[in-house]
Design a protein around this motif. Structure first.
Motif, mmCIF file in Angstrom:
data_model
loop_
_atom_site.group_PDB
_atom_site.id
_atom_site.type_symbol
_atom_site.label_atom_id
_atom_site.label_comp_id
_atom_site.label_asym_id
_atom_site.label_seq_id
_atom_site.Cartn_x
_atom_site.Cartn_y
_atom_site.Cartn_z
ATOM 1 N N HIS A 1 -16.723 -4.478 1.932
ATOM 2 C CA HIS A 1 -16.743 -3.718 3.196
ATOM 3 C C HIS A 1 -15.467 -2.883 3.456
ATOM 4 C CE1 HIS A 1 -17.711 -2.497 7.434
ATOM 5 N NE2 HIS A 1 -19.079 -2.754 7.148
ATOM 6 N N PRO A 2 -15.688 -1.753 4.001
ATOM 7 C CA PRO A 2 -14.268 -0.974 4.220
ATOM 8 C C PRO A 2 -13.610 -1.966 5.519
ATOM 9 C CG PRO A 2 -16.075 0.561 4.227
ATOM 10 C CD PRO A 2 -16.688 -0.730 3.996
ATOM 11 N N VAL A 3 -14.053 -2.711 6.265
ATOM 12 C CA VAL A 3 -12.925 -3.330 7.245
ATOM 13 C C VAL A 3 -12.480 -4.191 6.448
ATOM 14 C CG1 VAL A 3 -12.801 -4.871 9.193
ATOM 15 C CG2 VAL A 3 -14.611 -2.853 9.146
ATOM 16 N N ASP A 4 -12.844 -5.236 5.393
ATOM 17 C CA ASP A 4 -12.118 -6.016 4.654
ATOM 18 C C ASP A 4 -10.995 -5.402 3.996
ATOM 19 O OD1 ASP A 4 -13.890 -8.045 5.799
ATOM 20 O OD2 ASP A 4 -15.398 -7.896 3.928
ATOM 21 N N GLU A 5 -11.336 -4.077 3.550
ATOM 22 C CA GLU A 5 -10.489 -3.337 2.657
ATOM 23 C C GLU A 5 -9.284 -2.952 3.479
ATOM 24 O OE1 GLU A 5 -10.055 1.338 1.323
ATOM 25 O OE2 GLU A 5 -11.756 0.204 0.463
ATOM 26 N N PHE A 6 -9.422 -2.751 4.774
ATOM 27 C CA PHE A 6 -8.547 -2.284 6.010
ATOM 28 C C PHE A 6 -7.479 -3.517 6.291
ATOM 29 C CE2 PHE A 6 -12.027 0.257 8.301
ATOM 30 C CZ PHE A 6 -12.171 1.183 7.116
ATOM 31 N N HIS A 7 -7.990 -4.472 6.247
ATOM 32 C CA HIS A 7 -7.219 -5.713 6.646
ATOM 33 C C HIS A 7 -6.321 -6.146 5.421
ATOM 34 C CE1 HIS A 7 -8.491 -6.247 10.820
ATOM 35 N NE2 HIS A 7 -9.709 -6.443 10.341
ATOM 36 N N ALA A 8 -7.128 -6.025 4.142
ATOM 37 C CA ALA A 8 -6.383 -6.460 2.909
ATOM 38 C C ALA A 8 -5.331 -5.573 2.734
ATOM 39 C CB ALA A 8 -7.431 -6.284 1.767
ATOM 40 N N PHE A 9 -5.195 -4.414 2.826
ATOM 41 C CA PHE A 9 -3.999 -3.476 2.562
ATOM 42 C C PHE A 9 -3.017 -3.703 3.717
ATOM 43 C CE2 PHE A 9 -6.809 -0.477 0.131
ATOM 44 C CZ PHE A 9 -5.849 -0.179 -0.915
ATOM 45 N N ALA A 10 -3.409 -4.170 4.834
ATOM 46 C CA ALA A 10 -2.509 -4.268 6.007
ATOM 47 C C ALA A 10 -1.911 -5.528 5.736
ATOM 48 C CB ALA A 10 -3.050 -4.274 7.279
ATOM 49 N N ASP A 11 -2.499 -6.464 5.202
ATOM 50 C CA ASP A 11 -1.910 -7.912 4.919
ATOM 51 C C ASP A 11 -0.912 -7.882 4.008
ATOM 52 O OD1 ASP A 11 -2.191 -10.829 5.297
ATOM 53 O OD2 ASP A 11 -2.744 -10.966 3.377
ATOM 54 N N MET A 12 -1.146 -7.068 3.115
ATOM 55 C CA MET A 12 -0.121 -6.923 1.661
ATOM 56 C C MET A 12 1.112 -6.193 2.374
ATOM 57 S SD MET A 12 -2.117 -5.604 -1.599
ATOM 58 C CE MET A 12 -3.348 -4.742 -0.863
ATOM 59 N N VAL A 13 1.019 -5.256 3.228
ATOM 60 C CA VAL A 13 2.441 -4.596 3.618
ATOM 61 C C VAL A 13 2.866 -5.657 4.737
ATOM 62 C CG1 VAL A 13 3.312 -2.700 5.039
ATOM 63 C CG2 VAL A 13 1.441 -2.444 3.214
ATOM 64 N N ASN A 14 2.118 -6.369 5.402
ATOM 65 C CA ASN A 14 2.731 -7.256 6.495
ATOM 66 C C ASN A 14 3.615 -8.440 5.755
ATOM 67 O OD1 ASN A 14 1.720 -5.652 8.510
ATOM 68 N ND2 ASN A 14 -0.071 -6.715 8.892
ATOM 69 N N LYS A 15 3.290 -8.844 4.597
ATOM 70 C CA LYS A 15 3.758 -9.996 3.892
ATOM 71 C C LYS A 15 4.843 -9.617 3.057
ATOM 72 C CE LYS A 15 -0.242 -12.792 3.453
ATOM 73 N NZ LYS A 15 -1.248 -13.528 2.459
ATOM 74 N N GLY A 16 5.534 -8.116 3.329
ATOM 75 C CA GLY A 16 6.645 -7.493 2.801
ATOM 76 C C GLY A 16 6.565 -6.826 1.643
ATOM 77 N N ALA A 17 5.552 -6.334 1.342
ATOM 78 C CA ALA A 17 5.304 -5.216 0.230
ATOM 79 C C ALA A 17 5.549 -3.823 0.942
ATOM 80 C CB ALA A 17 4.023 -5.171 -0.372
ATOM 81 N N SER A 18 6.235 -3.004 0.266
ATOM 82 C CA SER A 18 6.426 -1.447 0.719
ATOM 83 C C SER A 18 4.998 -0.803 0.636
ATOM 84 C CB SER A 18 7.697 -0.926 -0.012
ATOM 85 O OG SER A 18 7.105 -0.632 -1.092
ATOM 86 N N ILE A 19 4.876 0.254 1.367
ATOM 87 C CA ILE A 19 3.645 1.158 1.467
ATOM 88 C C ILE A 19 3.712 1.812 0.118
ATOM 89 C CG2 ILE A 19 2.668 3.038 2.193
ATOM 90 C CD1 ILE A 19 3.602 2.338 5.108
ATOM 91 N N ALA A 20 4.901 2.256 -0.474
ATOM 92 C CA ALA A 20 4.978 2.931 -1.651
ATOM 93 C C ALA A 20 4.518 2.069 -2.877
ATOM 94 C CB ALA A 20 6.366 3.345 -2.055
ATOM 95 N N ASP A 21 4.989 0.837 -3.000
ATOM 96 C CA ASP A 21 4.438 -0.213 -3.831
ATOM 97 C C ASP A 21 3.346 -0.500 -3.807
ATOM 98 O OD1 ASP A 21 5.145 -2.156 -6.001
ATOM 99 O OD2 ASP A 21 4.995 -3.698 -4.473
ATOM 100 N N VAL A 22 2.480 -0.691 -2.783
ATOM 101 C CA VAL A 22 1.029 -1.046 -2.665
ATOM 102 C C VAL A 22 0.319 0.243 -2.976
ATOM 103 C CG1 VAL A 22 -0.997 -1.474 -1.114
ATOM 104 C CG2 VAL A 22 1.244 -2.622 -0.773
ATOM 105 N N ALA A 23 0.933 1.388 -2.693
ATOM 106 C CA ALA A 23 0.225 2.593 -3.144
ATOM 107 C C ALA A 23 0.123 2.794 -4.832
ATOM 108 C CB ALA A 23 0.800 3.984 -2.446
ATOM 109 N N ALA A 24 1.337 2.366 -5.282
ATOM 110 C CA ALA A 24 1.471 2.524 -6.862
ATOM 111 C C ALA A 24 0.751 1.592 -7.572
ATOM 112 C CB ALA A 24 2.800 2.341 -7.247
ATOM 113 N N ARG A 25 0.536 0.354 -6.691
ATOM 114 C CA ARG A 25 -0.311 -0.728 -7.634
ATOM 115 C C ARG A 25 -1.619 -0.578 -7.614
ATOM 116 N NH1 ARG A 25 2.691 -5.336 -8.568
ATOM 117 N NH2 ARG A 25 1.089 -6.715 -8.408
ATOM 118 N N PHE A 26 -2.326 0.096 -6.588
ATOM 119 C CA PHE A 26 -3.614 0.469 -6.484
ATOM 120 C C PHE A 26 -3.995 2.001 -6.858
ATOM 121 C CE2 PHE A 26 -3.290 -3.426 -4.248
ATOM 122 C CZ PHE A 26 -4.333 -4.195 -4.708
ATOM 123 N N GLY A 27 -3.057 2.857 -7.254
ATOM 124 C CA GLY A 27 -3.330 3.955 -7.697
ATOM 125 C C GLY A 27 -3.818 5.076 -6.600
#
Length: 624
Positions: free
Chosen positions: A162-188
């Motif tokens: 569900h898109p809402v779960d997707e929203f929180h998953a992306f936010a959780d990765m960044v909140n745990k220290g990953a940079s936005i650029a790194d998350v973007a690269a890992r998911f294309g």
């Protein structure tokens, strides 16, 4: 960090069981290549078994199966996301393969997209051709009996997150220290894509719950990102069970803000606004920029206008006032001074002033109306003018214009006047009898009667009075081509004769009807412009002509509807659209309402009955 799929390649022993924890974690021993042959031999041995097994095969041992039911390629964006995921996380779900074919390869029945991205990674030197990937090897019997069903199941039975779960998953990765650029690269995906999901994750829970329940659309959720959570909850509670669209929600969430294209924002400038402490909000989904403090904008605009007004007072005007909003009656009720040889009389300026008006829909941000006379100053001005006349009527001050009741700004009235004039000229030249009466009356009025402005319909100096609108053009008016057609039909051979005497003789020799046509054309060319009855003599002539204005020109969003107020737009359509439509229209942004009325007048008008269509077919601006 060792790539996850490279880590999988270190497990070289084929097995009929799921990979062990040690295999999943990966090994970093340097003898992977030496063990490839051993692994390949084990795979061949397993391929001859009767039961399906889980094992690992090299990428160069795999080929796409013709039995795979997915024939259409996924989108480029989806493939890029899968490619990035494989490089970052490896193959998270095993591929399904058929027994070895005659070429010694294993056709992939389930996982064709993953295989394509693996091959792409090999070509890009991100993976080696001998890298091992997890597969499930089917038996020949399973392929013969269930190939289509298995391939279909692989593609059909997956439940999308569900898109809402997707929203929180992306936010959780960044909140745990990953940079936005790194998350973007890992998911294309793009960095903006990640930022948007983070923004959506911060929408008020009550709104996200309504989205998960299917009570609002994703478009509405995206609109809520433009305001604080507190404001989101306030608006949501205010709306209650009523259904609103995204445009209505946007207006409620940003009721004290203006977008960057707003005339106030354009006049003040974003830099000045930010220097004064103004806050700017960017909508990540529509690229709209909001200046959140409208009161600050108005204060800054007022300061700029006051400065310009002070300069005008220093020039000799009695007063200078300003308005932040242009209205249809900006100068209604004022008297007007007359220019004398292009300038205002210094003595008269002491009884008059200037009005500075911010324009909402004009290339000129500020309209300056000079020579305005307040009601209290009219008597003193009249006495000054009477003492200066010395019996010379030609020096008489222009009569104070009557109040403009059209409901439009001065600039818009000028444009409408131009459109109406060109139509009137065609109508007049098509009615020779009226044209001749107009001409004869104008000449006689100039000689025997009053020669002041408005007392005769023609400009006797024989100048073409055609004027052009500032917004739009006369080429949109059918009267232009019709007038060109009239001119082309005239017998103007006499004009090319060498001497005045020859031209006069030839003109007199024309038959009566031809002369009437030419006189009518010339008369119409000199006709004075008028809108909303502001030129009594011209209006008297127009009243004798049967002019179907809407057959010549139609108002559009750019030339008219965006340039009038919301109440004016509602009043135009309300007689046939009804009260319910009017209530909904009042909640729209002005530009959206202008486009809607434009579609009613000029669009396909689906859903309208015959009476409504007839009404909008004839709809013209007030004053026509």
């Amino acid at each position: 960090m060792t790539n996850s799929i490279q880590a999988q390649a270190t497990h070289t022993k084929a097995t009929t069981l799921p990979a062990s924890p040690k295999t999943q974690a990966g090994s970093h021993k340097p003898d992977i290549a030496q063990k490839s042959a051993t692994a390949a031999n084990a795979v061949v041995a397993l391929a001859s078994t009767a039961k399906p097994v889980l094992l690992q095969l090299q990428i160069n041992q795999l080929v796409l199966s013709e039995k795979n039911v997915r024939k259409e390629n996924a989108s480029k964006a989806d493939d890029e996301q899968l490619y990035a995921s494989i490089l970052a996380h490896g193959i998270l779900q095993n591929l399904i393969v058929e027994p070895m074919n005659a070429q010694g390869l294993y056709p992939v029945l389930g996982g064709g997209r993953r295989l394509r991205q693996l091959i792409k990674a090999v070509k890009n030197n991100k993976l080696k051709a001998k890298t091992l990937v997890p597969v499930k090897l089917l038996t020949a019997e399973e392929v013969a009996n269930y190939a289509t069903e298995l391939s279909m199941t692989e593609n059909f039975t997956r439940a999308k997150m569900h898109p809402v779960d997707e929203f929180h998953a992306f936010a959780d990765m960044v909140n745990k220290g990953a940079s936005i650029a790194d998350v973007a690269a890992r998911f294309g995906v793009t960095a903006k894509f990640v930022q948007q999901r983070m923004k959506l994750s911060m929408v008020a829970p009550v709104v996200l719950d309504a989205y998960k329940a299917g009570n609002v659309s994703l478009d509405v959720v995206m609109v809520f990102t433009i305001a604080s959570v507190e404001k989101q909850v306030e608006v949501w509670e205010l709306v209650g069970a009523r259904r609103y669209n995204e445009h209505e929600f946007r207006n409620m969430l940003k009721e004290t803000a203006v977008d960057a294209e707003h005339y106030l924002a354009q006049f003040v400038g974003q830099d000045e606004y930010e220097k004064a402490g103004g806050v700017i909000t960017t909508d990540l989904f529509s690229d709209e920029v909001y200046l959140d403090d409208k009161a600050l904008l108005e204060s800054l605009a007022t300061a700029k206008l006051e400065l310009e007004g002070a300069k005008l007072v220093m020039q000799g005007w009695k007063w200078a006032d300003f308005k932040l909003v242009s209205e249809y009656d900006d100068i209604a009720g004022f008297g007007r001074l007359t220019l004398k040889e292009g300038e205002y009389d210094a003595a008269e300026m002491a009884f008059a002033g200037c009005l500075l008006v911010l324009e909402r829909y004009s290339s000129t941000p500020v309209s300056i109306y000079k020579g305005l006379v307040h009601k209290d100053d009219k008597k003193a001005l009249a006495q000054l003018q009477a003492s200066a006349q010395s019996g010379n009527n030609e020096g008489e001050v222009k009569k104070i214009e009557e109040k403009d009741t059209s409901g439009y700004s001065a600039a818009l009235n000028d444009d409408l006047r131009a459109q109406r004039l060109i139509i009137t000229k065609h109508a007049l030249m098509s009615a020779p009898t009226v044209a001749l009466d107009t001409l004869h009356f104008s000449v006689c009025a100039s000689v025997f009667a009053d020669s002041r402005y408005g007392s005769r319909p023609l400009h006797i100096s024989v100048n073409d009075t055609t004027c052009h609108p500032k917004t739009g053009s006369l080429t949109d008016n059918k009267a232009v081509q019709l007038i060109e057609g009239v001119r082309a039909s005239l017998n103007l051979a006499w004009v090319g004769l060498p001497t005045v005497a020859e031209r006069f003789t030839a003109f007199c020799a024309l038959d009566v009807k031809e002369k009437e046509k030419q006189v009518a054309y010339a008369t119409a060319s000199m006709f004075e412009a008028s809108i909303d009855n502001n030129h009594a003599a011209a209006e008297a002539v127009i009243s004798t002509l049967d002019v179907k204005w809407s057959n010549y020109w139609r108002p559009t969003a750019e030339t008219f509807f965006k340039r009038v107020s919301v109440p004016c737009l509602i009043d135009m359509a309300k007689p046939v659209m009804g009260e319910q439509w009017a209530l909904q229209a009042a909640a729209l942004k002005k530009k959206d309402l202008a486009m809607q009325v434009d579609s009613l007048v000029n669009g396909e008008r689906k859903g309208l009955d015959d009476a409504q269509k007839a009404y909008f077919n004839a709809l013209m601006p007030a004053g026509f």
